[in-house]
Design a protein around this motif. Structure first.
Motif, PDB file in Angstrom:
ATOM      1  N   GLU A   1     -27.942   3.158  42.127  1.00  0.00           N
ATOM      2  CA  GLU A   1     -27.238   2.589  43.269  1.00  0.00           C
ATOM      3  C   GLU A   1     -26.913   1.115  43.029  1.00  0.00           C
ATOM      4  OE1 GLU A   1     -25.334   2.518  46.867  1.00  0.00           O
ATOM      5  OE2 GLU A   1     -26.111   4.243  45.746  1.00  0.00           O
ATOM      6  N   MET A   2     -27.816   0.412  42.372  1.00  0.00           N
ATOM      7  CA  MET A   2     -27.550  -0.989  42.063  1.00  0.00           C
ATOM      8  C   MET A   2     -26.421  -1.134  41.053  1.00  0.00           C
ATOM      9  SD  MET A   2     -31.183  -3.007  41.992  1.00  0.00           S
ATOM     10  CE  MET A   2     -31.859  -2.074  40.639  1.00  0.00           C
ATOM     11  N   LEU A   3     -26.256  -0.144  40.188  1.00  0.00           N
ATOM     12  CA  LEU A   3     -25.220  -0.211  39.172  1.00  0.00           C
ATOM     13  C   LEU A   3     -23.893   0.348  39.659  1.00  0.00           C
ATOM     14  CD1 LEU A   3     -27.298   0.894  36.063  1.00  0.00           C
ATOM     15  CD2 LEU A   3     -26.486  -1.402  36.591  1.00  0.00           C
ATOM     16  N   ARG A   4     -23.830   0.763  40.917  1.00  0.00           N
ATOM     17  CA  ARG A   4     -22.575   1.305  41.452  1.00  0.00           C
ATOM     18  C   ARG A   4     -21.480   0.235  41.365  1.00  0.00           C
ATOM     19  NH1 ARG A   4     -20.910   5.350  44.813  1.00  0.00           N
ATOM     20  NH2 ARG A   4     -23.031   6.140  44.937  1.00  0.00           N
ATOM     21  N   GLY A   5     -20.337   0.679  40.901  1.00  0.00           N
ATOM     22  CA  GLY A   5     -19.221  -0.252  40.754  1.00  0.00           C
ATOM     23  C   GLY A   5     -19.142  -0.897  39.387  1.00  0.00           C
ATOM     24  N   ALA A   6     -20.075  -0.561  38.483  1.00  0.00           N
ATOM     25  CA  ALA A   6     -20.013  -1.130  37.139  1.00  0.00           C
ATOM     26  C   ALA A   6     -18.773  -0.624  36.413  1.00  0.00           C
ATOM     27  CB  ALA A   6     -21.276  -0.765  36.355  1.00  0.00           C
TER      28      ALA A   6
END
Length: 1606
Positions: free
Chosen positions: A1153-1158
């Motif tokens: 979820e923290m890496l979403r949009g990478a």
């Protein structure tokens, strides 16, 4: 001579006719029914008896009364009778077999080739085209010459009939392959492959003639003409004739296997994708005809349906789509037929991604609008249902392999914790703590309650969260739950939850690591102080439980210390008894301790307080200016003492003294204000907010001056979050209301009390009538300050009296000037704005009027007092006027101030803020934020130098406004009272909604720091200011209250593609400082030593924001040449931390979820690192050596889920997927093959089947995931794909049958196999198109025998075989062992070029004397030896058309048809019984039947007799399959047996059903039983006897039947 001649005449001998058969073949018993007269025959003896009674021949056996029971019964009763009878029958069968001649040798010869001249060759082809010329005439030899296309063209030009052309081409091909048949590697169908290429090439050659016009190139003035083959009538007819003839030839070739069906269908599939739109119509109709052959195998159907979908999309986008509607309809029909017949062809994730919308639209249109064809034999509703079911199934399976609909994981504890923390951090001064439901009702005993309680308590004490309100919020939420639980317990007659809460709180104290930290002791003590206060926790039971369980280390004399020692030492007692105090004392210090450290510290703390407030004890008060550094220096011991001692001093000793002093001091407001301020400061440090509230409300009740009202209001406003979480807002509101009503009754209203009352009420607590009264009072106060006037007063732009205030040192001058100005201009709405404008103009003059710095500041304070009085005269204060001035006309005025003017102005602004006339938020909005923006947009060094003074002054003002803690010095605040006022105004900046504006301007401050045109000193001040702000507790509290504000503020810059990489890095560092206490440097944050720290629930939301922006920065760094290496190193470190540490599934979800949009580059790094780690796990040698193949690779499941969540945003957006590194691909697929092979071996022997199934599912999902990326197929992976397909097929067989069968595993493995097969790239070096190249090749016999039929069909579609040729369908070569049992079956191979048509008729063998009973020719192209044929010597009925069904019945009953009959046909015929009057009868017959005697014999004519004899001769052979005779066939037996003779008359032939003297053929009987006809019971003697009484007429056969031998 004549007599001699007569004597020499031979004796006449009566001979039978030549057609009459012998009674026996070998014995001389005469002829049937032929009894010629001879001398001395019995009829010539004229005895008396014969003369009187007639000749009566005696019976050899008295049939009427003779019985053989006496002879037979004893023999039958013997034990060996069955064996003897069996032996007799075996001897009969054996001798009959020996008498049958063998099948002759195969003598077939293929017509040879001859070389003819052109004339003869043309004449031969003319004869071939002439149907009147029999092929037997042409079959001796065929001409040799033309080949390939020329040969087909020659046949087409001569218009040879298709059967004759096929015969010729078969002979031609047979001669071509004759020289190859004796070679070991000869393949009978190889020539069919070559001929398929010839035929398909011939069709392609014709299709090439159909061309489309080329669009003219723009700019070229070249005249173009298009002339197509179909545009002219002559060429069109010629082309259509040739193409039609080719298609007719193709049908025969295809049906008989002369063209290899697999090769032809592969060509057809290829043409569907390569042909142009004009050719596509012919290809589509050709595909429609041969679609059934394609649907037999998935290797052909899948590329075919993909090509159809592409062509439909092409048609829909072409300008001439209206003219191609029929073609589109045909292609859609083909697509739907394939969709119904072979749904597995649509299991292709890549194709589904491209054509899912088209497929859904086609199915939807069909289900809505009905069938595409006007006539259909299938139920439309069933067809629609099947289409929808297939569509749903295909959709689920494809999307599952694409990871589009990954089922969400059940809400985990950590995810739920994040929600709870977000709820708790959202608490503010406006929250209604009583209405917040934190605990779920009715779940006291569930783990959820324990987890939520742990979160609540840990949140209230951890140093990673901020705010003194947390302990009060935790105790209030728990108290609210306790109250509701008690009510529920009372209603349900259950136990009170107090004991339950006590146990849970004790368990938390006993186990929580955060609570045991030294830095958390004061907060834990404060928390449990409130829990004890609300009777949620019993201190006495706590001590008793520790002692009861023998807790070591409680006493200070014991080592090592217990964690509970400090808890006992710090937790204060609310209502302490002497017994409890002694109990605590003994526990901590032992029985003999007389004086404890608490007693000593309390005495010292009291001394410190006495020194601070000597007036409370009869001493002289200290001046306010003496408290310059707060109270830390004067009360160091109290500040460092445990909370137990602090609260004992405050509550038990100080509070009574304070209340007594307030009552005794009376109207001394200044002294009371000082006492109140010092006491509240001490209580705030001790977090004794309960005592502070009691103290404040006490002061409010006894205060009568505005100064004390201001002090109380500032205290209330400064700690609104604490009062809200303490659930004391209602109490404060009512206290304020009571005070207001008391003042109102005295005629002395205070606007500040009204404002704070309205603010605290929030339309919740006061009754509606009371609230309306308060609002009316506030409105009346406003109207009194600004009365309505007929004519509005005009305020002049210049007010010189304001400048004169600088020279008037009188203390009353500021108030008098304010009163006079209000009196003159009170009705003017802008008089406050004009006053401020003139005041600032006066401040600019002060440096020139007063040279002394200290004097200027004293003058500035005078102006501040003046403006404070003006504020009191304005209905809404002067704050709004100042803010509007700063944002408008004041911009240029402020920019023009010099350093001396700024020194004076800062004093005025700070003093106004302290007094409450000017809010800190107005200063920020009007002056500080615009200055930051101006600094960030400086465009030249000259401009930077010009604004240096302004920016330095603004930075100094901001630091003093927001950061300064101590009081005294040259600038306000000068004493503790003023410091309290400044802190109160400061808190508004960090509360909603003003805090959002501050966060929005932090990136602007960063931009100013990196400006190249500003002086270094200015930038350093900006940097120090920003860093100091990030370390303020209330600032961080505001950040964690709403992290979305931070994300939006920095996202405006970091998401902007135009932001430079350097600026992005600085902004990201500033963000890290904000989110990490302002103490960690960016380098420290980037280390990520522990994943648990990274994913801590207390920091996860903040870390998520940092991570997202960090990934974007890294993406930019990866694109740069200079920064790529550093970015790669950083990502390698991050991925190693993420994938090589133990991580729970929930932590993986949170990290994803923290890496979403990478970006794709970042996602590629994580995907490659994750798959590399998975490959290492599944290829670990130590794991492979274990018996269980599932447990060691369990971490791979969590890693796969993490990677799936990382790339999910890319899948949802339809973006390009990352590419995999070659090394990762090779190692991953090698590990998959190795692991799946080991699993197959384990499942094959039945070891760990369930674990193997789970592991196989995981490995299959890894394959699905890996195939979804670019660059998967390296050379090594392509090589491994064959092994992978093989092991997948083997696993599918294992999990599809037997005890290891699993209905979920088989379709999963099959779908995985489909995915692998579809994604294997085609070799560009391969010249021919072969869709079967990578498909598995195994025999159907290799499938497990217990494999379900449905699974077997699906496996059949994987094989590279089309539908079998009808000529060899279901035929096999059988091998027999010594006992005659079949040992193996090998499918019969089609040999279409060796099996030619038989051109001659089968000759009928004349068997006049009956010596040669079987004469069979073995001259056909297919030898009879192949079928194990044997002659039986039985004649067979010629196939003749007989109209009369009665004749057919008679013949079929007693004769055997050449081809036999089906079971149903024969049963139908045998079960028919004609009615009694069906056949006409003579009167004699009817009379005889009525007398129940039966019809008398009829004497037919000789011609009829001979016909009947011929028929009888042909019927003496039994049928190979036994059958039940119908009743009509038994009429010949209905005559009575009286008067019978051993030798029947020639006029009474034996019944046609007789089989006397016939040999029995065992093979014929066996063959008959193998045809599938069930044996029928033959009619016995009793049946015949029972039929005597029936009235049936004899069916007469009126036609002859010709017979032949076989």
């Amino acid at each position: 001579m004549a007599g001699a001649g007569e004597d020499n005449l031979p004796i006449y001998e009566t001979r039978p006719p030549p057609w009459l058969p012998k009674t026996h073949h070998s014995a001389d018993l005469g002829f049937i029914g032929f009894y010629p007269p001879h001398p001395d025959q019995e009829e010539d003896i004229l005895s008396e008896t014969n003369v009187k009674n007639g000749l009566i021949v005696g019976l050899a056996v008295p049939a009427e009364n003779f019985s053989a029971n006496e002879n037979i019964t004893p023999r039958i009763q013997l034990d060996e009778v069955i064996t003897d009878l069996e032996e007799v029958m075996n001897q009969i069968f054996l001798r009959r077999r020996e008498d049958v001649p063998p099948v002759p040798t195969w003598t077939f010869r293929l017509p040879s080739r001859v070389t003819l001249n052109e004339a003869k060759r043309q004449a031969w082809f003319n004869d071939l085209a002439n149907p009147e010329v029999p092929l037997g005439k042409l079959g001796k030899s065929v001409p040799h010459g033309a080949k390939g296309y020329d040969l087909l063209e020659l046949l087409c030009l001569n218009n040879v009939a298709i059967p004759r052309a096929v015969w010729f081409l078969r002979v031609f091909g047979g001669n071509e392959t004759a020289g190859l048949r004796n070679k070991p590697a000869y393949n009978p169908t190889q020539y069919s492959v070559e001929w398929a290429n010839v035929v398909s090439g011939y069709l392609k050659k014709q299709l090439v003639d159909i061309a489309l016009p080329i669009a003219p190139r723009p700019g070229l003035n070249i005249k173009q003409t298009f002339k197509g083959v179909l545009s002219e009538e002559v060429s069109r007819k010629r082309w259509i004739s040739r193409f039609t003839y080719s298609l007719k030839l193709l049908r025969s070739f295809y049906a008989e296997g002369l063209v290899d069906n697999r090769t032809f269908l592969s060509w057809l599939v290829q043409q569907m994708g390569l042909s142009n739109l004009a050719q596509l119509g012919f290809i589509a109709h050709l595909s429609d005809e041969y679609l059934d052959g394609m649907l037999a195998t998935r290797a052909l159907t899948r590329p075919f349906v993909e090509a159809c979908a592409n062509r439909i999309l092409e048609i829909r986008t072409t300008p001439s789509k209206e003219q191609l509607s029929n073609l589109e309809r045909l292609l859609t029909n083909l697509l739907l037929r394939a969709f119904l017949a072979l749904p597995s062809a649509f299991i292709s994730p890549r194709s589904w991604t491209q054509h899912s919308a088209l497929l859904k639209g086609v199915v939807t249109d069909y289900t809505r609008n009905g069938p595409l064809a006007p006539h259909t034999a299938v139920n439309p509703q069933a067809l629609r249902q099947a289409l929808l079911m297939n569509l749903e199934d295909i959709k689920e399976r494809n999307e599952a392999m694409l990871f589009l609909n990954v089922p969400p994981r059940t809400l985990g504890s950590r995810t739920s914790v994040l929600g709870d923390i977000q709820l708790l951090n959202s608490l503010s001064g406006t929250s209604d703590i009583g209405s917040i439901v934190y605990f779920d009702q009715g779940f006291e005993e569930s783990p959820t309650f324990t987890r939520k309680l742990d979160v609540l308590l840990t949140w209230s004490v951890t140093t990673l969260q901020y705010g003194d309100h947390r302990t009060y919020a935790a105790s209030s939420l728990l108290r609210c739950w306790r109250d509701r639980a008690e009510e529920r317990a009372i209603r349900r007659d259950k136990a009170s939850p107090e004991e339950f809460i006590q146990d849970k709180l004790f368990d938390w104290l006993d186990s929580c690591e955060v609570a045991a930290k030294p830095e958390s002791l004061q907060t834990v003590a404060s928390l449990f102080s409130q829990l004890v206060r609300h009777s949620l926790f019993s201190y006495e039971q706590y001590i008793q439980r520790l002692i009861a369980r023998g807790e070591p280390g409680l006493s200070f004399s014991e080592e090592p210390p217990s964690r509970h020692r400090n808890f006992l030492r710090w937790i204060p007692l609310q209502k302490s008894s002497v017994a409890l105090i002694n109990h605590r004392k003994v526990t901590l210090y032992g029985v003999r301790a007389r004086e404890t450290p608490e007693d000593v510290n309390e005495r010292e703390i009291r001394k410190e307080i006495r020194s601070l407030l000597p007036e409370l004890f009869g001493g002289e008060p200290l001046p306010l200016e003496s408290f310059t550094d707060g109270l830390e220096g004067s009360c160091s011991l109290m500040y460092s003492a445990p909370l137990y001692e602090q609260l004992r001093v405050v509550r038990g000793w100080l509070m009574p003294i304070l209340k007594k002093a307030i009552v005794s001091h009376g109207e001394d407001d200044e002294s009371i204000d000082k006492i109140y301020c010092v006491a509240t400061a001490l209580m705030a440090h001790c977090r004794a907010y309960v005592s502070m509230l009691d103290w404040t409300l006490f002061i409010l009740e006894h205060a009568n001056s505005a100064k004390l009202f201001t002090a109380v209001i500032e205290t209330i406003k400064q700690h609104t979050e604490v009062w809200a979480c303490m659930d004391a807002t209602k109490i404060i509101t009512f206290s304020l209301h009571n005070k207001h009503m008391a003042l109102k009754a005295q005629g002395n209203q205070n606007s500040s009390i009204l404002d704070i009352l309205i603010e605290m009420d929030q339309a919740r607590y006061l009754e509606q009538e009371a609230r309306e009264t308060v609002l009316m009072d506030r409105s009346a106060y406003t109207n009194a300050l600004r009365p309505a006037a007929v004519q509005t007063d005009h305020v002049p732009a210049a007010l010189p009296e304001i400048l004169l205030l600088a020279t008037n040192p009188s203390p009353d001058a500021p108030s008098m000037l304010a009163n006079s100005l209000w009196y003159r201009y009170r009705s003017a709405p802008d008089w406050g704005w004009k006053v401020w404008d003139n005041t600032l103009a006066s401040l600019r003059q002060i440096p020139s009027m007063i040279s002394d710095t200290q004097g200027r500041r004293v003058c500035a304070l005078r102006y501040a007092v003046f403006l404070s009085h003006v504020d009191h005269h304005l209905p809404n204060g002067i704050d709004g006027h100042i803010c509007n001035w700063l944002l408008g006309a004041g911009k240029s005025e402020m920019a023009a101030l010099n350093a001396e003017a700024w020194d004076v102005t800062i004093v005025v602004l700070l003093q106004l803020t302290i007094s409450g006339a000017l809010s800190a938020t107005s200063l920020l909005e009007g002056l500080i934020y615009p200055s930051w923006h101006m600094a960030s947009t400086v465009a030249s060094a000259q401009e930077g130098t010009s604004v240096e003074t302004h920016l330095n002054a603004v930075s100094d003002l901001c630091c003093r406004l927001l950061l300064k803690k101590e009081c005294g010095g040259d600038f306000p605040p000068f004493n503790l009272l003023e410091a309290r006022g400044l802190r109160t105004r400061r808190r508004d900046v960090f509360r909603p909604p003003h805090f959002t504006r501050m966060v929005d301007n932090i990136p602007t401050l960063v931009l100013a720091e990196v400006s190249t045109f500003l002086p270094l000193a200015v930038k350093e001040k900006f940097h120090a200011l920003r860093k100091a702000l990030c370390q303020v507790n209330v600032f961080r509290q505001g950040i964690y209250r709403d992290l979305d504000v931070v994300h939006r503020a920095f996202g405006k810059f970091l998401d902007n593609q135009s932001t430079s990489e350097t600026l992005q890095e600085l902004l990201l560092n500033a963000l890290r400082i904000m989110l990490n206490d302002g103490s960690n440097t960016p380098e420290d944050v980037a280390k990520w030593h522990q994943l648990s720290t990274l994913l801590s629930p207390w920091k996860l939301a903040a870390t998520s924001i940092e991570m997202r922006f960090s990934m974007k920065q890294l993406d930019t760094a990866l694109a740069g040449v200079a920064t790529r290496e550093r970015a790669n190193a950083y990502l390698d470190k991050v991925t190693k931390t993420a994938f090589y540490q133990l991580m729970s599934p929930e932590e993986g979800d949170l990290l994803a979820e923290m890496l979403r949009g990478a970006s794709i580059a970042i996602a590629s790094k994580f995907v490659n690192a994750g798959l590399q780690r998975i490959a290492e796990i599944i290829t670990d040698i130590s794991i492979l050596e274990t018996d269980n193949q599932v447990v060691p690779i369990a971490p791979a499941s969590d890693l796969l889920r993490l990677l799936t969540n990382i790339v999910k945003p890319l899948r949802d957006e339809g973006a390009a997927m990352p590419s995999l590194h070659d090394r990762v691909q090779n190692e991953l697929f090698a590990g998959l093959c190795l692991r799946l092979t080991a699993i197959a071996e384990s499942v094959a022997v039945g070891i760990h089947v369930e674990d193997a199934a789970r592991t196989t599912v995981l490995l299959a999902r890894i394959i699905h995931f890996a195939l979804g990326f670019q660059g998967v197929w390296t050379d090594e992976v392509i090589t491994l794909s064959g092994k992978l397909c093989t092991v997948l097929v083997r696993l599918a067989m294992l999990f599809g049958s037997g005890i290891t069968g699993d209905p979920l595993m088989f379709p999963l493995l099959l779908d995985t196999l489909y995915y692998v097969l579809d994604e294997i790239p085609t070799d560009p070096k391969t010249l021919s198109y072969d869709p079967f190249r990578h498909y598995p090749d195994f025999e159907l016999q290799a499938l497990p025998p217990d494999l379900p039929t449905e699974y077997r069909k699906q496996m059949r579609t994987l094989l590279p075989y089309t539908d079998p040729i009808a000529a060899v369908a279901n035929l096999a070569y059988a091998s027999h062992d010594a006992s005659g049992s079949v040992t193996s079956l090998v499918a019969m191979q089609n040999r279409p070029w060796e099996w030619t048509e038989n051109l001659g008729d089968i000759a009928v063998v004349e068997d006049k004397d009956g010596s040669d009973r079987s004469k069979v020719k073995n001259t056909a192209s297919l030898s009879l030896d192949i079928f194990g044929a044997q002659t039986t010597g039985e004649s067979m009925l010629q196939q003749e058309e007989i109209v009369d069904p009665r004749v057919v019945n008679t013949i079929r009953t007693f004769e055997d048809h050449l081809f036999g009959e089906s079971v149903f046909h024969r049963d139908w015929r045998d079960s028919r019984i004609p009615p009694d009057d069906y056949l006409p009868r003579s009167p004699t017959e009817r009379a005889e039947q009525e007398d129940q005697v039966g019809p008398l014999p009829t004497f037919p004519a000789p011609a009829q007799a001979s016909s009947r004899h011929a028929s009888s001769r042909g019927s003496r052979r039994p049928s190979p399959a036994s059958s039940v005779r119908s009743r009509s066939s038994l009429h010949a037996f209905n005559a009575p047996s009286v008067g019978s003779s051993l030798r029947p008359s020639p006029m009474h032939p034996l019944p046609s059903g007789s089989t006397a003297g016939d040999p029995i053929d065992v093979d014929s009987i066996a063959a008959g039983s193998s045809t599938g006809r069930p044996p029928k019971r033959a009619m016995d003697i009793d049946d015949l006897g029972n039929s005597h009484g029936t009235k049936r007429s004899k069916v007469k056969t009126t036609s002859t039947s010709k017979t032949k031998k076989r």
